[in-house]
Design an enzyme around this catalytic site. Structure first.
Site, PDB file in Angstrom:
ATOM      1  N   HIS A 124      57.989   8.703  32.293  1.00  0.00           N
ATOM      2  CA  HIS A 124      57.064   8.005  33.178  1.00  0.00           C
ATOM      3  C   HIS A 124      57.310   8.464  34.601  1.00  0.00           C
ATOM      4  O   HIS A 124      58.187   9.279  34.871  1.00  0.00           O
ATOM      5  CB  HIS A 124      57.227   6.485  33.059  1.00  0.00           C
ATOM      6  CG  HIS A 124      58.475   5.946  33.695  1.00  0.00           C
ATOM      7  ND1 HIS A 124      58.500   4.777  34.407  1.00  0.00           N
ATOM      8  CD2 HIS A 124      59.744   6.414  33.744  1.00  0.00           C
ATOM      9  CE1 HIS A 124      59.722   4.542  34.848  1.00  0.00           C
ATOM     10  NE2 HIS A 124      60.502   5.522  34.452  1.00  0.00           N
TER      11      HIS A 124
ATOM     12  N   CYS B  16      61.774   8.827  42.081  1.00  0.00           N
ATOM     13  CA  CYS B  16      61.155   8.371  40.829  1.00  0.00           C
ATOM     14  C   CYS B  16      59.633   8.484  40.840  1.00  0.00           C
ATOM     15  O   CYS B  16      58.985   8.161  39.842  1.00  0.00           O
ATOM     16  CB  CYS B  16      61.587   6.943  40.508  1.00  0.00           C
ATOM     17  SG  CYS B  16      63.338   6.827  40.104  1.00  0.00           S
TER      18      CYS B  16
ATOM     19  N   HIS C 215      59.878  11.666  34.981  1.00  0.00           N
ATOM     20  CA  HIS C 215      61.249  11.700  34.471  1.00  0.00           C
ATOM     21  C   HIS C 215      61.307  10.825  33.226  1.00  0.00           C
ATOM     22  O   HIS C 215      60.329  10.165  32.884  1.00  0.00           O
ATOM     23  CB  HIS C 215      62.247  11.217  35.537  1.00  0.00           C
ATOM     24  CG  HIS C 215      62.033   9.799  35.967  1.00  0.00           C
ATOM     25  ND1 HIS C 215      61.022   9.420  36.837  1.00  0.00           N
ATOM     26  CD2 HIS C 215      62.685   8.664  35.636  1.00  0.00           C
ATOM     27  CE1 HIS C 215      61.077   8.113  37.028  1.00  0.00           C
ATOM     28  NE2 HIS C 215      62.075   7.620  36.305  1.00  0.00           N
TER      29      HIS C 215
ATOM     30  N   HIS D  44      63.768   8.312  30.289  1.00  0.00           N
ATOM     31  CA  HIS D  44      64.914   7.439  30.037  1.00  0.00           C
ATOM     32  C   HIS D  44      65.111   7.288  28.538  1.00  0.00           C
ATOM     33  O   HIS D  44      64.150   7.337  27.769  1.00  0.00           O
ATOM     34  CB  HIS D  44      64.682   6.031  30.609  1.00  0.00           C
ATOM     35  CG  HIS D  44      64.523   5.988  32.081  1.00  0.00           C
ATOM     36  ND1 HIS D  44      65.579   6.069  32.956  1.00  0.00           N
ATOM     37  CD2 HIS D  44      63.407   5.874  32.846  1.00  0.00           C
ATOM     38  CE1 HIS D  44      65.129   5.992  34.194  1.00  0.00           C
ATOM     39  NE2 HIS D  44      63.813   5.881  34.159  1.00  0.00           N
TER      40      HIS D  44
ATOM     41  N   ASP E  41      58.064   5.111  21.749  1.00  0.00           N
ATOM     42  CA  ASP E  41      59.093   6.128  21.532  1.00  0.00           C
ATOM     43  C   ASP E  41      58.509   7.533  21.617  1.00  0.00           C
ATOM     44  O   ASP E  41      57.516   7.849  20.963  1.00  0.00           O
ATOM     45  CB  ASP E  41      59.772   5.917  20.179  1.00  0.00           C
ATOM     46  CG  ASP E  41      61.037   6.743  20.025  1.00  0.00           C
ATOM     47  OD1 ASP E  41      61.705   7.025  21.047  1.00  0.00           O
ATOM     48  OD2 ASP E  41      61.370   7.104  18.879  1.00  0.00           O
ATOM     49  N   HIS E  42      59.140   8.361  22.434  1.00  0.00           N
ATOM     50  CA  HIS E  42      58.732   9.746  22.683  1.00  0.00           C
ATOM     51  C   HIS E  42      57.292   9.830  23.199  1.00  0.00           C
ATOM     52  O   HIS E  42      56.517  10.692  22.801  1.00  0.00           O
ATOM     53  CB  HIS E  42      58.935  10.619  21.439  1.00  0.00           C
ATOM     54  CG  HIS E  42      60.371  10.923  21.204  1.00  0.00           C
ATOM     55  ND1 HIS E  42      61.206  10.048  20.543  1.00  0.00           N
ATOM     56  CD2 HIS E  42      61.137  11.973  21.577  1.00  0.00           C
ATOM     57  CE1 HIS E  42      62.419  10.566  20.499  1.00  0.00           C
ATOM     58  NE2 HIS E  42      62.410  11.727  21.127  1.00  0.00           N
TER      59      HIS E  42
ATOM     60  N   GLU F 221      67.564   0.290  31.298  1.00  0.00           N
ATOM     61  CA  GLU F 221      66.988   1.568  31.709  1.00  0.00           C
ATOM     62  C   GLU F 221      68.096   2.612  31.845  1.00  0.00           C
ATOM     63  O   GLU F 221      67.922   3.777  31.508  1.00  0.00           O
ATOM     64  CB  GLU F 221      66.254   1.397  33.032  1.00  0.00           C
ATOM     65  CG  GLU F 221      65.582   2.651  33.520  1.00  0.00           C
ATOM     66  CD  GLU F 221      64.881   2.433  34.841  1.00  0.00           C
ATOM     67  OE1 GLU F 221      63.651   2.580  34.867  1.00  0.00           O
ATOM     68  OE2 GLU F 221      65.561   2.128  35.838  1.00  0.00           O
TER      69      GLU F 221
END
Length: 135
Positions: free
Chosen positions: A17, A36, A40, A42, A80-81, A124
Site C-alpha cells: 500500500h 510512506c 511499500h 508489510h 493477502d498478497h 504492522e
C-alpha cells in the site's frame, strides 16, 4: 455454570500500500506520511478475538476451525498478497493506515461474528499495532 472466555486466532498476511490522501496536497501528504507516501509492503500479523460462554456439552463456544474459515473467506482471501488501494474495491479512496485497516477487517467480520466479535488487533511491525473493538 457457564464461563466466558476470549479466544484469539492469529493469521499473517502480506499486502502492499501507500499512505496518501487525495484530500491533501503532495506537500501535506509528505509532511504527514513521510516516506510512506511511496508504495511499500508489510507482513501484517492479525489477531482476531471472539468472546463467548463455554458450552458445557462441547467445552467451547465456537470451533476454532469455523473461525479460521471465516477469517479466510472474509479477510485473508481479500487482503493477502494484494495491493490494498488497487486490488480491494472496498478500500478505494480510503487512506490504508493500520487504523483504517483494522476498522475494515472488523466490518468484514461483524456480519458473521456479531454475537462473539470482541477485538481486531493488527501488528504492522513488531513495534506498531492497532486494536479496534467496534467503537
Amino acid at each position: 455454570m457457564s464461563r466466558t472466555v476470549i479466544l484469539t486466532r492469529r493469521e499473517v498476511f502480506s499486502s502492499s500500500h501507500r499512505l496518501y490522501s487525495d484530500k491533501l496536497s503532495l506537500e501535506e501528504n509528505k509532511k504527514i506520511y513521510g516516506k510512506c507516501i511511496n508504495s511499500h509492503g508489510h507482513n501484517y500479523v492479525l489477531e482476531v478475538s471472539i468472546k463467548g460462554a463455554v458450552k458445557e456439552d462441547i467445552g467451547m463456544f465456537m470451533n476454532i476451525t469455523e473461525l479460521k474459515e471465516i477469517l479466510k473467506e472474509k479477510v485473508m482471501d481479500k487482503l493477502d498478497h494484494k495491493n490494498l488501494e488497487n486490488d480491494v474495491p472496498e478500500l478505494k479512496g480510503i487512506v490504508t493506515t493500520t487504523e483504517n485497516l483494522s476498522i475494515f477487517i472488523w466490518d468484514q467480520l461483524f456480519p458473521s461474528l456479531k454475537d462473539f466479535l470482541y477485538e481486531v488487533k493488527i501488528l504492522e511491525t513488531e513495534n506498531n499495532f492497532v486494536v479496534y473493538r467496534g467503537e
